[in-house]
Write an enzyme that holds these catalytic residues in place. Structure first.
Site, short mmCIF file in Angstrom:
data_model
loop_
_atom_site.label_atom_id
_atom_site.label_comp_id
_atom_site.label_asym_id
_atom_site.label_seq_id
_atom_site.Cartn_x
_atom_site.Cartn_y
_atom_site.Cartn_z
N ASP A 64 -67.29 -90.02 39.00
CA ASP A 64 -67.06 -88.70 39.58
C ASP A 64 -67.41 -88.72 41.07
OD1 ASP A 64 -69.91 -88.52 39.72
OD2 ASP A 64 -69.94 -87.78 37.66
N ASP A 66 -69.22 -86.71 44.31
CA ASP A 66 -70.11 -85.66 44.78
C ASP A 66 -69.92 -85.52 46.28
OD1 ASP A 66 -71.55 -85.34 42.22
OD2 ASP A 66 -72.18 -87.39 42.64
N ASP A 148 -82.71 -89.56 45.60
CA ASP A 148 -83.63 -90.43 44.87
C ASP A 148 -83.69 -91.86 45.41
OD1 ASP A 148 -81.08 -90.83 43.86
OD2 ASP A 148 -81.60 -90.43 41.77
P1 ATP Z 1 -73.38 -91.38 38.47
O1 ATP Z 1 -72.61 -90.14 38.76
O2 ATP Z 1 -72.63 -92.64 38.53
O3 ATP Z 1 -74.22 -91.26 37.27
P2 ATP Z 1 -74.79 -90.62 40.84
O4 ATP Z 1 -75.68 -91.41 41.76
O5 ATP Z 1 -73.59 -90.01 41.45
O6 ATP Z 1 -74.44 -91.58 39.63
P3 ATP Z 1 -75.48 -87.97 40.03
O7 ATP Z 1 -76.39 -87.56 38.92
O8 ATP Z 1 -74.05 -87.65 39.97
O9 ATP Z 1 -75.71 -89.54 40.18
O10 ATP Z 1 -76.11 -87.39 41.34
C1 ATP Z 1 -75.44 -87.42 42.60
C2 ATP Z 1 -76.43 -87.73 43.71
O11 ATP Z 1 -77.41 -86.68 43.80
C3 ATP Z 1 -77.23 -89.00 43.52
O12 ATP Z 1 -76.53 -90.14 43.98
C4 ATP Z 1 -78.46 -88.71 44.34
O13 ATP Z 1 -78.21 -88.91 45.70
C5 ATP Z 1 -78.68 -87.25 44.10
N1 ATP Z 1 -79.58 -86.99 42.95
C6 ATP Z 1 -79.22 -86.79 41.66
N2 ATP Z 1 -80.28 -86.59 40.88
C7 ATP Z 1 -81.36 -86.65 41.67
C8 ATP Z 1 -82.75 -86.51 41.47
N3 ATP Z 1 -83.25 -86.28 40.25
N4 ATP Z 1 -83.57 -86.62 42.54
C9 ATP Z 1 -83.06 -86.85 43.77
N5 ATP Z 1 -81.77 -87.00 44.03
C10 ATP Z 1 -80.91 -86.90 43.01
MG MG Z 2 -72.21 -88.71 40.44
#
Ligand code: ATP
Ligand code: MG
Length: 442
Positions: A64, A66, A148
């Site tokens: 996805d 963001d 994170d």
């Molecule tokens: P994926 O979508 O592949 O699981 P992602 O890194 O995009 O991985 P998401 O949960 O979609 O993870 O979150 C998007 C972004 O938001 C992350 O890459 C991170 O920068 C931030 N983020 C998400 N959760 C947290 C958290 N608990 N604490 C700090 N930053 C976060």
């Molecule tokens: Mg994501």
């Protein structure tokens, strides 16, 4: 901070021009590009961020996209008719394009001032350091530093095609390292789910967890019990749906993170139960995901809780309960305890119970029973579960094969299989009856 942990590294903004990175517009979905362009055209800054940029840089396909922007959630909402404002802990905007949802977040600030800000209504922390609300807006740099992991804090700008790196994420990406931004203990206390995310990304991307990021996990793992059960349910699904389930399971166990997620399972394993069925189920799940198939949460939970169910089922039989009521009692108890750790929505706990109950029906095939069992809506999942049990060495092989053949046979073949069964039955009945009782729950 306790023990005066060494202060976090200093970070410097770096810009990587288009000819020095692999992010190309062609791998970004049309909806994501649309949102970026419209925000830019309306005078806002907007960047692709997080997993989208990370996975493209690694040569993968993001699941996805963001987007981070300096527009407020309300401004984003006003720009897109197909959007909705959601969230309380984080206020974000979902822009919906059919099945694809683009998550748009406003730059957030004050990443390292949790203590000073406790009084601020828009950024609240609990007595454990848990971040309860985080709606203070800030600059792009502040936004990067409250994310994170360093590899999750990379931004892609569609206006000039640069990648912007505030936290040495590119370097960590190159070295295949998961590294928290800032002081690890503080960051885990703010949000203990980050411990699970560290494991998830390490397993999924085949990265190492950098030593300082890894160090506090075992000690802080119990903080996960403060996290709402519904959020943990979502995280469990993400953990085991990323295609590296067995590896994820091993890491969770190693770091003491399985216990807050599946306390009853860990208790059963500590008491000597085997986890071969869990491993076998996760291997199957991983193979399914590799083939582009989906995984059903109820199958996953049926497997993860199976050792706990068996222990409880056996305990009740040892106390004199007949096998069937013992099973029902055990199911109620195991689920009742599990939902205190991770919720299980009813649409999943129902089918999960059925998979378990059908394990007792699958051996009983005489007369019309086999046909009745086969029309059960959960037959297919229960049959798969049986195969997993056999592959895990929990049952003598045979029954699974019988069901495989029975499903493939035509009507006459099925009749033949059933009559074969009844001619075998009288001979076997005597020998079988006792062991069957004991064997089923193991
Ligand atoms: P994926 O979508 O592949 O699981 P992602 O890194 O995009 O991985 P998401 O949960 O979609 O993870 O979150 C998007 C972004 O938001 C992350 O890459 C991170 O920068 C931030 N983020 C998400 N959760 C947290 C958290 N608990 N604490 C700090 N930053 C976060
Ligand atoms: Mg994501």
């Amino acid at each position: 901070m306790p023990g005066g942990r060494k202060k976090s590294r200093t970070y410097q903004r770096r810009e990587i021009p288009r000819d020095q990175h692999t992010v190309s517009r062609s791998v970004i979905s049309e909806p994501a590009k649309k949102v970026l362009h419209r925000l830019n055209k309306s005078g806002f800054e907007a960047y692709l961020v997080g997993g989208g940029v990370r996975d493209i840089l690694l040569g993968g396909k993001p699941k996805d996209f963001d987007i981070a922007t300096n527009a407020t959630p309300e401004e984003v909402h006003d720009l897109f008719r197909n959007s909705r404002l959601i969230g309380r802990r984080f206020r974000i905007v979902h822009v919906v394009f059919g099945r694809e949802v683009i998550e748009v977040t406003t730059f957030r600030g004050n990443a390292n001032d949790a203590d000073n800000d406790a009084a601020d209504d828009d950024r609240k922390t609990s007595e454990h350091g848990l971040l309860l609300r985080d709606n203070v807006y800030g600059s792009q740099e502040e936004d990067a530093l409250r994310r994170d992991f360093t590899v999750n804090a990379l931004y892609y700008c569609i206006r000039d095609f640069t990648v912007i790196d505030f936290a040495n994420g590119i370097e960590d990406l190159r070295n295949r390292q998961i590294r928290l931004i800032g002081d690890p203990e503080t960051r885990y206390r703010e949000d203990p789910v980050r411990m699970l995310r560290a494991i998830r990304f390490a397993a999924k991307l085949d990265f190492n967890i950098e030593p300082d990021t890894e160090a506090p996990i075992r000690e802080l793992a119990p903080l996960l019990t403060h996290i709402p059960a519904a959020r943990l349910f979502d995280e469990v699904l993400k953990l085991f749906s990323a295609g590296q389930g067995e590896k994820t399971y091993d890491l969770l166990k190693d770091y003491g993170l399985l216990a807050p997620l599946f306390p009853e399972t860990v208790r059963a394993l500590d008491a000597g139960a085997s986890d071969e069925l869990i491993r076998q189920a996760l291997r199957n799940t991983d193979a399914r995901i590799a083939q582009g198939k989906s995984v059903t949460p109820y199958f996953l939970f049926a497997a993860m809780l199976w050792p706990a169910l068996q222990a409880e089922w056996q305990r009740r039989q040892d106390n004199g309960d007949p096998v069937q009521p013992a099973l029902h009692g055990a199911i109620g108890k195991v689920i009742g305890r599990q939902v205190q750790a991770t919720s299980i929505p009813k649409r999943f706990s129902g089918p999960m119970k059925e998979i378990w109950e059908l394990q007792m029906r699958l051996p009983r095939r005489q007369g019309k029973r086999a046909f009745a069992t086969m029309t059960h809506p959960r037959f297919r999942a229960a049959y798969d579960f049986l195969l997993v049990r056999e592959a895990a060495g929990e049952l003598e092989p045979g029954l699974g094969q019988w069901w495989t053949e029975f499903q493939q046979a035509d009507e006459r073949g099925q009749e033949r299989m059933l009559s074969q069964l009844s001619t075998d039955a009288p001979k076997k009945r005597r020998r079988r009856r006792k062991p069957v009782k004991r064997q089923t729950p193991q």
